[in-house]
Scaffold this motif. Structure first.
Motif, PDB file in Angstrom:
ATOM      1  N   LEU A 128       2.892  10.363   1.578  1.00 53.45           N
ATOM      2  CA  LEU A 128       2.167  10.015   2.847  1.00 53.45           C
ATOM      3  C   LEU A 128       4.008   9.047   3.344  1.00 53.45           C
ATOM      4  O   LEU A 128       3.279   9.247   4.363  1.00 53.45           O
ATOM      5  CB  LEU A 128       1.190   9.862   2.825  1.00 53.45           C
ATOM      6  CG  LEU A 128       0.324  10.777   1.926  1.00 53.45           C
ATOM      7  CD1 LEU A 128      -1.251  10.561   1.700  1.00 53.45           C
ATOM      8  CD2 LEU A 128       0.129  11.926   3.142  1.00 53.45           C
ATOM      9  N   ILE A 129       3.997   8.109   2.588  1.00 54.58           N
ATOM     10  CA  ILE A 129       5.063   7.499   3.777  1.00 54.58           C
ATOM     11  C   ILE A 129       6.693   8.288   3.789  1.00 54.58           C
ATOM     12  O   ILE A 129       6.824   8.024   5.607  1.00 54.58           O
ATOM     13  CB  ILE A 129       5.185   5.557   2.725  1.00 54.58           C
ATOM     14  CG1 ILE A 129       5.096   4.962   3.772  1.00 54.58           C
ATOM     15  CG2 ILE A 129       6.289   6.614   1.297  1.00 54.58           C
ATOM     16  CD1 ILE A 129       5.330   3.159   3.672  1.00 54.58           C
ATOM     17  N   PHE A 130       6.582   8.753   3.079  1.00 54.75           N
ATOM     18  CA  PHE A 130       7.996   9.004   3.882  1.00 54.75           C
ATOM     19  C   PHE A 130       7.464  10.540   4.257  1.00 54.75           C
ATOM     20  O   PHE A 130       8.588  10.891   5.713  1.00 54.75           O
ATOM     21  CB  PHE A 130       8.997   9.889   2.490  1.00 54.75           C
ATOM     22  CG  PHE A 130       9.197   9.007   1.698  1.00 54.75           C
ATOM     23  CD1 PHE A 130      10.285   7.994   1.837  1.00 54.75           C
ATOM     24  CD2 PHE A 130       8.419   8.723   0.580  1.00 54.75           C
ATOM     25  CE1 PHE A 130      10.753   6.779   1.617  1.00 54.75           C
ATOM     26  CE2 PHE A 130       9.439   8.102  -0.537  1.00 54.75           C
ATOM     27  CZ  PHE A 130      10.956   7.181  -0.216  1.00 54.75           C
ATOM     28  N   ALA A 131       6.496  11.404   4.442  1.00 54.58           N
ATOM     29  CA  ALA A 131       6.014  11.936   5.609  1.00 54.58           C
ATOM     30  C   ALA A 131       5.846  12.310   6.641  1.00 54.58           C
ATOM     31  O   ALA A 131       6.444  12.760   8.029  1.00 54.58           O
ATOM     32  CB  ALA A 131       4.789  13.448   4.299  1.00 54.58           C
ATOM     33  N   CYS A 132       5.023  10.805   6.484  1.00 53.88           N
ATOM     34  CA  CYS A 132       4.305  10.479   8.028  1.00 53.88           C
ATOM     35  C   CYS A 132       4.071   8.677   8.395  1.00 53.88           C
ATOM     36  O   CYS A 132       2.905   9.278   8.903  1.00 53.88           O
ATOM     37  CB  CYS A 132       3.178  11.418   8.501  1.00 53.88           C
ATOM     38  SG  CYS A 132       1.764  11.118   7.357  1.00 53.88           S
ATOM     39  N   GLY A 133       4.335   7.923   7.265  1.00 56.69           N
ATOM     40  CA  GLY A 133       3.537   6.843   7.585  1.00 56.69           C
ATOM     41  C   GLY A 133       2.604   6.024   7.439  1.00 56.69           C
ATOM     42  O   GLY A 133       1.849   5.661   7.386  1.00 56.69           O
ATOM     43  N   ALA A 134       1.213   7.279   6.967  1.00 57.43           N
ATOM     44  CA  ALA A 134       0.743   7.372   7.092  1.00 57.43           C
ATOM     45  C   ALA A 134       0.081   6.946   5.666  1.00 57.43           C
ATOM     46  O   ALA A 134      -1.042   5.928   5.442  1.00 57.43           O
ATOM     47  CB  ALA A 134      -0.773   9.021   7.369  1.00 57.43           C
ATOM     48  N   GLY A 162       0.620  -1.817   0.156  1.00 59.64           N
ATOM     49  CA  GLY A 162       0.205  -0.399   0.297  1.00 59.64           C
ATOM     50  C   GLY A 162       0.797   1.246  -0.143  1.00 59.64           C
ATOM     51  O   GLY A 162       0.691   2.284  -0.959  1.00 59.64           O
ATOM     52  N   GLY A 163       1.974   1.329   0.612  1.00 59.56           N
ATOM     53  CA  GLY A 163       2.424   2.372   0.917  1.00 59.56           C
ATOM     54  C   GLY A 163       3.313   3.071  -0.672  1.00 59.56           C
ATOM     55  O   GLY A 163       3.572   3.976  -0.304  1.00 59.56           O
ATOM     56  N   LEU A 164       2.995   2.494  -1.016  1.00 55.28           N
ATOM     57  CA  LEU A 164       4.055   2.234  -3.008  1.00 55.28           C
ATOM     58  C   LEU A 164       3.269   3.026  -3.730  1.00 55.28           C
ATOM     59  O   LEU A 164       3.046   3.135  -4.905  1.00 55.28           O
ATOM     60  CB  LEU A 164       4.560   1.101  -3.079  1.00 55.28           C
ATOM     61  CG  LEU A 164       5.436   0.421  -2.726  1.00 55.28           C
ATOM     62  CD1 LEU A 164       6.500  -0.603  -3.146  1.00 55.28           C
ATOM     63  CD2 LEU A 164       7.018   1.535  -2.405  1.00 55.28           C
ATOM     64  N   GLY A 165       1.683   3.307  -3.014  1.00 54.19           N
ATOM     65  CA  GLY A 165       0.548   3.596  -4.435  1.00 54.19           C
ATOM     66  C   GLY A 165       0.309   2.869  -5.876  1.00 54.19           C
ATOM     67  O   GLY A 165      -0.136   3.168  -6.142  1.00 54.19           O
ATOM     68  N   ILE A 166       0.552   1.814  -5.139  1.00 55.07           N
ATOM     69  CA  ILE A 166       0.869   0.479  -6.841  1.00 55.07           C
ATOM     70  C   ILE A 166      -0.847   0.684  -7.282  1.00 55.07           C
ATOM     71  O   ILE A 166      -1.033   0.322  -8.262  1.00 55.07           O
ATOM     72  CB  ILE A 166       0.996  -1.005  -6.590  1.00 55.07           C
ATOM     73  CG1 ILE A 166       3.086  -0.435  -6.347  1.00 55.07           C
ATOM     74  CG2 ILE A 166       0.667  -1.757  -7.659  1.00 55.07           C
ATOM     75  CD1 ILE A 166       4.240  -1.747  -5.968  1.00 55.07           C
TER      76      ILE A 166
END
Length: 77
Positions: free
Chosen positions: A39-45, A18-22
């Protein structure tokens, strides 16, 4: 011609990667995919949001999924 559902593929990708937005890229939402990565780099959300989306995708029927996310291009939840 009826559009084929990408529900299972997007649901699994949303949960697993999910965090990769695939899953957003698969649906043709380039902006949404890039936002997940940021978002994953900014806050992990990004992963949490995508995980929830993956579950929502898998609870829809194929017809609902195609109408809402593939034809309707709904971007969030």
């Amino acid at each position: 011609m009826k559009e084929e559902s990408k529900r299972v593929l997007c649901g699994v990708m949303g949960i697993v990667l999910g965090g990769l937005g695939i899953h957003r890229f698969i649906l043709g939402d380039i902006t949404g995919g890039i936002l997940r990565i940021l978002l994953i780099f900014a806050c992990g959300a990004g992963h949490l949001i995508s995980f929830i989306e993956g579950i929502i995708y898998l609870t829809k029927t194929d017809e609902e999924f195609v109408k809402i996310y593939q034809e309707g291009k709904k971007a969030w939840f």
